[in-house]
Design a protein around this motif. Structure first.
Motif, PDB file in Angstrom:
ATOM      1  N   ALA A   1     -10.973  -4.963   4.311  1.00 44.93           N
ATOM      2  CA  ALA A   1     -10.144  -4.374   3.258  1.00 44.93           C
ATOM      3  C   ALA A   1      -8.756  -3.991   3.757  1.00 44.93           C
ATOM      4  O   ALA A   1      -7.834  -3.796   2.963  1.00 44.93           O
ATOM      5  CB  ALA A   1     -10.836  -3.144   2.670  1.00 44.93           C
ATOM      6  N   GLY A   2      -8.599  -3.850   5.090  1.00 45.09           N
ATOM      7  CA  GLY A   2      -7.304  -3.480   5.649  1.00 45.09           C
ATOM      8  C   GLY A   2      -7.275  -2.085   6.246  1.00 45.09           C
ATOM      9  O   GLY A   2      -6.215  -1.607   6.680  1.00 45.09           O
ATOM     10  N   LYS A   3      -8.425  -1.426   6.302  1.00 44.12           N
ATOM     11  CA  LYS A   3      -8.478  -0.048   6.784  1.00 44.12           C
ATOM     12  C   LYS A   3      -8.023   0.068   8.237  1.00 44.12           C
ATOM     13  O   LYS A   3      -7.184   0.910   8.582  1.00 44.12           O
ATOM     14  CB  LYS A   3      -9.908   0.512   6.651  1.00 44.12           C
ATOM     15  CG  LYS A   3     -10.492   0.416   5.247  1.00 44.12           C
ATOM     16  CD  LYS A   3     -11.844   1.068   5.154  1.00 44.12           C
ATOM     17  CE  LYS A   3     -12.879   0.445   6.083  1.00 44.12           C
ATOM     18  NZ  LYS A   3     -13.142  -0.981   5.775  1.00 44.12           N
ATOM     19  N   THR A   4      -8.577  -0.780   9.110  1.00 42.78           N
ATOM     20  CA  THR A   4      -8.222  -0.703  10.526  1.00 42.78           C
ATOM     21  C   THR A   4      -6.758  -1.047  10.746  1.00 42.78           C
ATOM     22  O   THR A   4      -6.072  -0.409  11.558  1.00 42.78           O
ATOM     23  CB  THR A   4      -9.123  -1.645  11.346  1.00 42.78           C
ATOM     24  OG1 THR A   4     -10.482  -1.188  11.246  1.00 42.78           O
ATOM     25  CG2 THR A   4      -8.715  -1.657  12.810  1.00 42.78           C
TER      26      THR A   4
ATOM     27  N   ILE B   1      -9.911   4.799  -1.444  1.00 41.29           N
ATOM     28  CA  ILE B   1     -10.660   3.548  -1.422  1.00 41.29           C
ATOM     29  C   ILE B   1      -9.681   2.380  -1.470  1.00 41.29           C
ATOM     30  O   ILE B   1      -8.797   2.329  -2.342  1.00 41.29           O
ATOM     31  CB  ILE B   1     -11.656   3.468  -2.601  1.00 41.29           C
ATOM     32  CG1 ILE B   1     -12.695   4.604  -2.479  1.00 41.29           C
ATOM     33  CG2 ILE B   1     -12.353   2.110  -2.628  1.00 41.29           C
ATOM     34  CD1 ILE B   1     -13.691   4.643  -3.621  1.00 41.29           C
ATOM     35  N   ILE B   2      -9.822   1.473  -0.511  1.00 40.72           N
ATOM     36  CA  ILE B   2      -8.946   0.313  -0.402  1.00 40.72           C
ATOM     37  C   ILE B   2      -9.737  -0.958  -0.714  1.00 40.72           C
ATOM     38  O   ILE B   2     -10.858  -1.132  -0.235  1.00 40.72           O
ATOM     39  CB  ILE B   2      -8.323   0.221   1.003  1.00 40.72           C
ATOM     40  CG1 ILE B   2      -7.401   1.425   1.247  1.00 40.72           C
ATOM     41  CG2 ILE B   2      -7.540  -1.065   1.177  1.00 40.72           C
ATOM     42  CD1 ILE B   2      -6.782   1.434   2.630  1.00 40.72           C
ATOM     43  N   ARG B   3      -9.138  -1.813  -1.495  1.00 41.82           N
ATOM     44  CA  ARG B   3      -9.741  -3.106  -1.825  1.00 41.82           C
ATOM     45  C   ARG B   3      -8.719  -4.197  -1.571  1.00 41.82           C
ATOM     46  O   ARG B   3      -7.638  -4.197  -2.161  1.00 41.82           O
ATOM     47  CB  ARG B   3     -10.183  -3.145  -3.286  1.00 41.82           C
ATOM     48  CG  ARG B   3     -10.695  -4.502  -3.770  1.00 41.82           C
ATOM     49  CD  ARG B   3     -11.042  -4.434  -5.249  1.00 41.82           C
ATOM     50  NE  ARG B   3     -11.468  -5.718  -5.760  1.00 41.82           N
ATOM     51  CZ  ARG B   3     -10.654  -6.625  -6.301  1.00 41.82           C
ATOM     52  NH1 ARG B   3      -9.362  -6.375  -6.389  1.00 41.82           N
ATOM     53  NH2 ARG B   3     -11.131  -7.776  -6.751  1.00 41.82           N
ATOM     54  N   GLU B   4      -9.041  -5.104  -0.653  1.00 37.72           N
ATOM     55  CA  GLU B   4      -8.180  -6.242  -0.336  1.00 37.72           C
ATOM     56  C   GLU B   4      -6.735  -5.807  -0.084  1.00 37.72           C
ATOM     57  O   GLU B   4      -5.784  -6.386  -0.608  1.00 37.72           O
ATOM     58  CB  GLU B   4      -8.258  -7.289  -1.455  1.00 37.72           C
ATOM     59  CG  GLU B   4      -9.662  -7.887  -1.585  1.00 37.72           C
ATOM     60  CD  GLU B   4      -9.771  -8.906  -2.697  1.00 37.72           C
ATOM     61  OE1 GLU B   4      -8.826  -9.000  -3.508  1.00 37.72           O
ATOM     62  OE2 GLU B   4     -10.792  -9.607  -2.759  1.00 37.72           O
ATOM     63  N   GLY B   5      -6.592  -4.753   0.723  1.00 35.88           N
ATOM     64  CA  GLY B   5      -5.272  -4.305   1.137  1.00 35.88           C
ATOM     65  C   GLY B   5      -4.526  -3.446   0.152  1.00 35.88           C
ATOM     66  O   GLY B   5      -3.381  -3.070   0.395  1.00 35.88           O
TER      67      GLY B   5
ATOM     68  N   LEU C   1       0.843  -1.189   0.000  1.00 38.71           N
ATOM     69  CA  LEU C   1       0.000   0.000   0.000  1.00 38.71           C
ATOM     70  C   LEU C   1       0.885   1.249   0.000  1.00 38.71           C
ATOM     71  O   LEU C   1       1.775   1.393   0.842  1.00 38.71           O
ATOM     72  CB  LEU C   1      -0.890  -0.010   1.246  1.00 38.71           C
ATOM     73  CG  LEU C   1      -1.931   1.097   1.385  1.00 38.71           C
ATOM     74  CD1 LEU C   1      -3.009   0.943   0.317  1.00 38.71           C
ATOM     75  CD2 LEU C   1      -2.555   1.062   2.774  1.00 38.71           C
ATOM     76  N   SER C   2       0.631   2.148  -0.937  1.00 34.57           N
ATOM     77  CA  SER C   2       1.437   3.370  -1.043  1.00 34.57           C
ATOM     78  C   SER C   2       0.548   4.566  -1.384  1.00 34.57           C
ATOM     79  O   SER C   2      -0.281   4.487  -2.300  1.00 34.57           O
ATOM     80  CB  SER C   2       2.515   3.237  -2.128  1.00 34.57           C
ATOM     81  OG  SER C   2       3.445   2.225  -1.817  1.00 34.57           O
ATOM     82  N   PHE C   3       0.697   5.646  -0.648  1.00 38.50           N
ATOM     83  CA  PHE C   3       0.050   6.920  -0.967  1.00 38.50           C
ATOM     84  C   PHE C   3       0.611   7.988  -0.038  1.00 38.50           C
ATOM     85  O   PHE C   3       1.338   7.694   0.911  1.00 38.50           O
ATOM     86  CB  PHE C   3      -1.479   6.843  -0.833  1.00 38.50           C
ATOM     87  CG  PHE C   3      -1.983   6.462   0.528  1.00 38.50           C
ATOM     88  CD1 PHE C   3      -2.162   7.421   1.518  1.00 38.50           C
ATOM     89  CD2 PHE C   3      -2.309   5.145   0.812  1.00 38.50           C
ATOM     90  CE1 PHE C   3      -2.628   7.073   2.778  1.00 38.50           C
ATOM     91  CE2 PHE C   3      -2.781   4.785   2.069  1.00 38.50           C
ATOM     92  CZ  PHE C   3      -2.943   5.754   3.046  1.00 38.50           C
ATOM     93  N   THR C   4       0.279   9.226  -0.314  1.00 40.09           N
ATOM     94  CA  THR C   4       0.750  10.352   0.486  1.00 40.09           C
ATOM     95  C   THR C   4      -0.419  11.267   0.823  1.00 40.09           C
ATOM     96  O   THR C   4      -1.265  11.544  -0.040  1.00 40.09           O
ATOM     97  CB  THR C   4       1.828  11.157  -0.266  1.00 40.09           C
ATOM     98  OG1 THR C   4       2.934  10.301  -0.562  1.00 40.09           O
ATOM     99  CG2 THR C   4       2.321  12.324   0.574  1.00 40.09           C
ATOM    100  N   LEU C   5      -0.470  11.714   2.069  1.00 45.29           N
ATOM    101  CA  LEU C   5      -1.424  12.732   2.503  1.00 45.29           C
ATOM    102  C   LEU C   5      -0.597  13.980   2.823  1.00 45.29           C
ATOM    103  O   LEU C   5       0.149  13.995   3.798  1.00 45.29           O
ATOM    104  CB  LEU C   5      -2.206  12.265   3.729  1.00 45.29           C
ATOM    105  CG  LEU C   5      -2.915  10.907   3.613  1.00 45.29           C
ATOM    106  CD1 LEU C   5      -3.692  10.593   4.883  1.00 45.29           C
ATOM    107  CD2 LEU C   5      -3.829  10.858   2.391  1.00 45.29           C
TER     108      LEU C   5
END
Length: 285
Positions: A39-42, A200-204, A21-25
Protein backbone atom coordinates in the motif's frame (compact mmCIF):
# COMPACT_ATOMS: atom_id res chain seq x y z
CA UNK A 1 6.37 17.65 16.68
CA UNK A 2 3.95 18.50 13.87
CA UNK A 3 4.17 16.27 10.79
CA UNK A 4 2.82 17.62 7.50
CA UNK A 5 2.58 15.38 4.44
CA UNK A 6 1.95 17.38 1.28
CA UNK A 7 1.09 15.71 -2.06
CA UNK A 8 3.74 13.07 -1.41
CA UNK A 9 4.53 10.92 -4.43
CA UNK A 10 7.18 8.23 -4.79
CA UNK A 11 7.85 6.30 -7.97
CA UNK A 12 10.10 3.31 -8.54
CA UNK A 13 10.40 3.15 -12.31
CA UNK A 14 6.86 2.69 -13.61
CA UNK A 15 5.47 1.75 -10.20
CA UNK A 16 3.96 4.49 -8.06
CA UNK A 17 4.29 3.55 -4.38
CA UNK A 18 2.75 6.80 -3.11
CA UNK A 19 0.36 9.03 -5.02
CA UNK A 20 -0.28 12.61 -3.87
CA UNK A 21 -0.52 11.50 -0.24
CA UNK A 22 -1.51 14.35 2.08
CA UNK A 23 -2.35 14.50 5.80
CA UNK A 24 -1.23 16.13 9.03
CA UNK A 25 -0.33 14.66 12.42
CA UNK A 26 -0.71 17.52 14.85
CA UNK A 27 0.17 16.12 18.24
CA UNK A 28 1.84 13.28 20.14
CA UNK A 29 -0.43 10.25 19.86
CA UNK A 30 -0.24 6.56 19.06
CA UNK A 31 -1.19 6.43 15.39
CA UNK A 32 -2.15 3.26 13.56
CA UNK A 33 -0.91 3.32 9.95
CA UNK A 34 -2.81 0.54 8.23
CA UNK A 35 -3.13 -0.96 4.77
CA UNK A 36 -2.44 -4.08 2.76
CA UNK A 37 0.98 -5.24 1.61
CA UNK A 38 2.25 -2.88 -1.07
CA UNK A 39 0.00 0.00 0.00
CA UNK A 40 3.01 2.31 0.43
CA UNK A 41 3.25 2.35 4.23
CA UNK A 42 6.94 1.44 4.45
CA UNK A 43 7.85 3.88 1.69
CA UNK A 44 6.14 6.69 3.58
CA UNK A 45 7.87 5.77 6.84
CA UNK A 46 11.29 5.72 5.15
CA UNK A 47 10.67 9.18 3.69
CA UNK A 48 9.52 10.47 7.08
CA UNK A 49 12.65 9.04 8.70
CA UNK A 50 14.82 10.83 6.13
CA UNK A 51 16.15 7.58 4.65
CA UNK A 52 14.90 8.16 1.11
CA UNK A 53 13.60 11.15 -0.87
CA UNK A 54 10.23 11.70 -2.50
CA UNK A 55 9.72 11.93 -6.24
CA UNK A 56 7.31 14.82 -5.68
CA UNK A 57 5.77 16.59 -2.71
CA UNK A 58 7.29 16.76 0.74
CA UNK A 59 7.20 15.76 4.38
CA UNK A 60 7.77 18.55 6.89
CA UNK A 61 8.49 18.17 10.60
CA UNK A 62 7.81 21.44 12.36
CA UNK A 63 8.14 23.04 8.94
CA UNK A 64 11.50 21.45 8.05
CA UNK A 65 12.35 18.56 5.71
CA UNK A 66 13.98 15.65 7.54
CA UNK A 67 16.21 14.41 4.69
CA UNK A 68 19.88 15.21 5.30
CA UNK A 69 19.01 17.13 8.47
CA UNK A 70 21.03 15.71 11.36
CA UNK A 71 19.09 17.54 14.07
CA UNK A 72 15.77 16.17 12.87
CA UNK A 73 17.09 12.66 12.18
CA UNK A 74 18.14 12.46 15.83
CA UNK A 75 14.46 12.99 16.70
CA UNK A 76 13.19 10.08 14.60
CA UNK A 77 13.64 6.36 15.23
CA UNK A 78 12.40 3.88 12.62
CA UNK A 79 12.34 0.19 13.55
CA UNK A 80 11.47 -1.97 10.56
CA UNK A 81 10.50 -5.61 10.17
CA UNK A 82 14.15 -6.65 9.85
CA UNK A 83 17.70 -5.67 8.94
CA UNK A 84 17.80 -2.82 11.42
CA UNK A 85 21.32 -3.64 12.63
CA UNK A 86 24.64 -4.67 11.07
CA UNK A 87 25.01 -8.42 11.37
CA UNK A 88 28.56 -8.45 12.75
CA UNK A 89 27.78 -6.15 15.68
CA UNK A 90 27.12 -7.47 19.16
CA UNK A 91 23.99 -6.42 21.03
CA UNK A 92 26.03 -4.35 23.47
CA UNK A 93 27.60 -2.49 20.54
CA UNK A 94 24.18 -1.75 19.04
CA UNK A 95 23.02 -0.29 22.34
CA UNK A 96 26.16 1.84 22.62
CA UNK A 97 25.81 3.19 19.07
CA UNK A 98 22.17 4.12 19.56
CA UNK A 99 22.93 5.73 22.93
CA UNK A 100 25.41 8.04 21.15
CA UNK A 101 23.01 8.85 18.31
CA UNK A 102 19.84 9.68 20.28
CA UNK A 103 20.09 12.54 22.81
CA UNK A 104 16.91 11.20 24.43
CA UNK A 105 18.30 7.65 24.93
CA UNK A 106 17.18 5.94 28.16
CA UNK A 107 19.84 3.40 29.15
CA UNK A 108 17.89 2.23 32.18
CA UNK A 109 14.91 1.36 29.99
CA UNK A 110 17.18 -0.34 27.44
CA UNK A 111 18.71 -2.53 30.15
CA UNK A 112 15.27 -3.38 31.51
CA UNK A 113 14.03 -4.45 28.07
CA UNK A 114 17.15 -6.47 27.23
CA UNK A 115 16.72 -8.36 30.49
CA UNK A 116 12.95 -8.72 29.98
CA UNK A 117 13.50 -10.44 26.64
CA UNK A 118 16.46 -12.48 27.87
CA UNK A 119 18.93 -11.17 25.29
CA UNK A 120 22.66 -11.87 25.63
CA UNK A 121 24.53 -8.59 25.32
CA UNK A 122 27.58 -10.41 23.90
CA UNK A 123 25.60 -12.17 21.15
CA UNK A 124 26.20 -11.06 17.57
CA UNK A 125 23.20 -9.96 15.53
CA UNK A 126 23.83 -12.68 12.94
CA UNK A 127 23.36 -15.37 15.61
CA UNK A 128 19.96 -14.11 16.76
CA UNK A 129 16.70 -15.78 15.87
CA UNK A 130 14.07 -13.68 14.10
CA UNK A 131 12.20 -13.24 17.37
CA UNK A 132 15.32 -12.20 19.28
CA UNK A 133 16.24 -9.65 16.61
CA UNK A 134 12.70 -8.27 16.80
CA UNK A 135 12.99 -8.03 20.58
CA UNK A 136 16.19 -6.02 20.16
CA UNK A 137 14.48 -3.71 17.66
CA UNK A 138 11.58 -3.14 20.03
CA UNK A 139 14.00 -2.43 22.88
CA UNK A 140 15.98 0.09 20.83
CA UNK A 141 12.84 1.82 19.54
CA UNK A 142 11.36 2.28 22.99
CA UNK A 143 14.66 3.19 24.68
CA UNK A 144 15.46 5.79 22.02
CA UNK A 145 12.59 7.90 23.37
CA UNK A 146 12.74 9.69 20.03
CA UNK A 147 9.97 12.31 19.73
CA UNK A 148 8.87 10.46 16.58
CA UNK A 149 9.13 6.70 17.01
CA UNK A 150 8.04 4.48 14.12
CA UNK A 151 7.41 0.75 14.32
CA UNK A 152 6.92 -1.04 10.99
CA UNK A 153 5.86 -4.65 11.68
CA UNK A 154 8.39 -4.70 14.53
CA UNK A 155 7.72 -8.08 16.11
CA UNK A 156 8.06 -10.75 13.44
CA UNK A 157 8.92 -14.00 15.22
CA UNK A 158 7.80 -12.90 18.67
CA UNK A 159 5.31 -15.13 20.46
CA UNK A 160 2.03 -13.80 21.87
CA UNK A 161 3.27 -13.26 25.47
CA UNK A 162 6.30 -11.31 24.20
CA UNK A 163 4.10 -9.15 21.98
CA UNK A 164 1.75 -8.49 24.89
CA UNK A 165 4.66 -7.38 27.05
CA UNK A 166 5.75 -4.99 24.28
CA UNK A 167 2.26 -3.44 24.12
CA UNK A 168 2.19 -3.01 27.88
CA UNK A 169 5.59 -1.33 28.03
CA UNK A 170 4.87 0.85 25.00
CA UNK A 171 1.64 2.13 26.59
CA UNK A 172 3.32 2.67 29.95
CA UNK A 173 6.17 4.63 28.37
CA UNK A 174 3.78 6.70 26.27
CA UNK A 175 1.70 7.61 29.32
CA UNK A 176 4.84 8.60 31.22
CA UNK A 177 6.22 10.72 28.40
CA UNK A 178 4.13 11.59 25.34
CA UNK A 179 5.68 11.21 21.89
CA UNK A 180 4.43 10.58 18.38
CA UNK A 181 4.33 6.82 17.83
CA UNK A 182 3.44 5.55 14.36
CA UNK A 183 2.59 1.87 14.35
CA UNK A 184 2.14 -0.23 11.22
CA UNK A 185 1.00 -3.82 11.68
CA UNK A 186 -1.14 -6.58 10.23
CA UNK A 187 -2.05 -7.85 13.71
CA UNK A 188 -4.62 -5.10 13.98
CA UNK A 189 -7.00 -6.83 16.38
CA UNK A 190 -4.16 -7.18 18.90
CA UNK A 191 -3.19 -3.52 18.99
CA UNK A 192 -6.23 -1.52 17.85
CA UNK A 193 -7.08 -0.52 21.42
CA UNK A 194 -3.72 1.28 21.61
CA UNK A 195 -4.47 3.50 18.62
CA UNK A 196 -5.74 7.01 19.28
CA UNK A 197 -5.97 7.83 15.58
CA UNK A 198 -6.08 5.60 12.53
CA UNK A 199 -4.83 6.25 9.00
CA UNK A 200 -5.64 3.76 6.24
CA UNK A 201 -3.71 3.77 2.97
CA UNK A 202 -4.83 2.06 -0.22
CA UNK A 203 -2.52 1.86 -3.23
CA UNK A 204 -0.50 4.86 -2.10
CA UNK A 205 -3.48 7.06 -1.28
CA UNK A 206 -5.12 7.99 2.00
CA UNK A 207 -8.65 6.60 2.28
CA UNK A 208 -9.32 7.37 5.93
CA UNK A 209 -7.92 9.42 8.81
CA UNK A 210 -9.98 9.57 11.96
CA UNK A 211 -9.72 9.40 15.73
CA UNK A 212 -10.37 5.87 16.92
CA UNK A 213 -13.16 6.76 19.36
CA UNK A 214 -15.00 8.69 16.67
CA UNK A 215 -14.49 5.84 14.23
CA UNK A 216 -16.00 3.30 16.61
CA UNK A 217 -19.04 5.48 17.15
CA UNK A 218 -19.69 6.51 13.54
CA UNK A 219 -19.44 3.12 11.79
CA UNK A 220 -21.66 0.32 13.05
CA UNK A 221 -22.70 -3.19 12.08
CA UNK A 222 -26.47 -3.63 11.89
CA UNK A 223 -28.35 -6.87 11.34
CA UNK A 224 -31.96 -7.98 11.23
CA UNK A 225 -34.78 -8.78 8.79
CA UNK A 226 -34.02 -7.65 5.24
CA UNK A 227 -36.82 -5.07 5.05
CA UNK A 228 -35.88 -3.46 8.36
CA UNK A 229 -32.19 -3.18 7.45
CA UNK A 230 -32.99 -1.84 3.98
CA UNK A 231 -35.25 0.81 5.49
CA UNK A 232 -32.61 1.87 8.00
CA UNK A 233 -29.69 2.07 5.55
CA UNK A 234 -31.64 3.94 2.87
CA UNK A 235 -29.76 7.15 2.04
CA UNK A 236 -26.87 6.12 4.32
CA UNK A 237 -23.32 5.35 3.23
CA UNK A 238 -22.65 1.63 3.52
CA UNK A 239 -19.37 -0.27 3.37
CA UNK A 240 -20.64 -3.84 3.13
CA UNK A 241 -24.00 -5.59 2.80
CA UNK A 242 -24.59 -9.31 3.24
CA UNK A 243 -27.90 -11.16 2.91
CA UNK A 244 -28.78 -14.72 3.89
CA UNK A 245 -32.10 -16.49 4.41
CA UNK A 246 -34.24 -13.42 4.99
CA UNK A 247 -31.67 -11.70 7.17
CA UNK A 248 -29.30 -8.87 6.29
CA UNK A 249 -26.12 -7.47 7.80
CA UNK A 250 -24.61 -4.11 6.85
CA UNK A 251 -21.62 -2.01 7.84
CA UNK A 252 -22.90 1.55 7.75
CA UNK A 253 -22.15 5.10 8.83
CA UNK A 254 -24.88 5.63 11.40
CA UNK A 255 -25.89 6.00 15.03
CA UNK A 256 -26.50 3.12 17.40
CA UNK A 257 -29.59 4.67 19.01
CA UNK A 258 -31.33 5.20 15.68
CA UNK A 259 -30.58 1.66 14.52
CA UNK A 260 -32.01 0.26 17.75
CA UNK A 261 -35.26 2.13 17.09
CA UNK A 262 -35.61 0.05 13.92
CA UNK A 263 -35.36 -3.11 16.01
CA UNK A 264 -31.93 -4.00 14.64
CA UNK A 265 -29.04 -5.70 16.37
CA UNK A 266 -26.12 -3.28 16.57
CA UNK A 267 -22.40 -3.94 17.09
CA UNK A 268 -19.19 -2.04 16.55
CA UNK A 269 -17.06 -2.73 13.48
CA UNK A 270 -13.54 -3.97 14.33
CA UNK A 271 -10.84 -1.74 12.88
CA UNK A 272 -9.33 -4.73 11.09
CA UNK A 273 -12.63 -5.39 9.30
CA UNK A 274 -12.91 -1.72 8.41
CA UNK A 275 -9.40 -1.73 6.94
CA UNK A 276 -10.20 -4.82 4.86
CA UNK A 277 -13.35 -3.29 3.39
CA UNK A 278 -11.78 0.08 2.67
CA UNK A 279 -8.79 -1.44 0.90
CA UNK A 280 -10.50 -4.04 -1.26
CA UNK A 281 -9.47 -3.43 -4.85
CA UNK A 282 -13.04 -3.48 -6.08
CA UNK A 283 -13.85 -0.51 -3.87
CA UNK A 284 -13.15 3.16 -4.20
CA UNK A 285 -11.83 5.37 -1.42
Amino acid sequence: MKIEVKELTKRYGEKEALSNLSFTLNEPKIYGLLGRNGAGKTTFMEILAGQITATKGEVLIDGVRPFDNQRLIESICLIKEGNNFKKDLKIKHVLKIYSYFYPTWDQELADKLIDEYGLDRNAKIKTLSKGMESALGISVGLASKAPITIFDEPYIGLDAPSRKKFYEILLEEFQNEKRTIIFSTHLIDEVSLLFEEVLIIREGKLVLQEETDSLRQSIISVSGPVDAVKTYIENKETLEIKQLAGMMNAYVYGEKEEALEYGLDVEGVPIQELMIHLTERKRGA
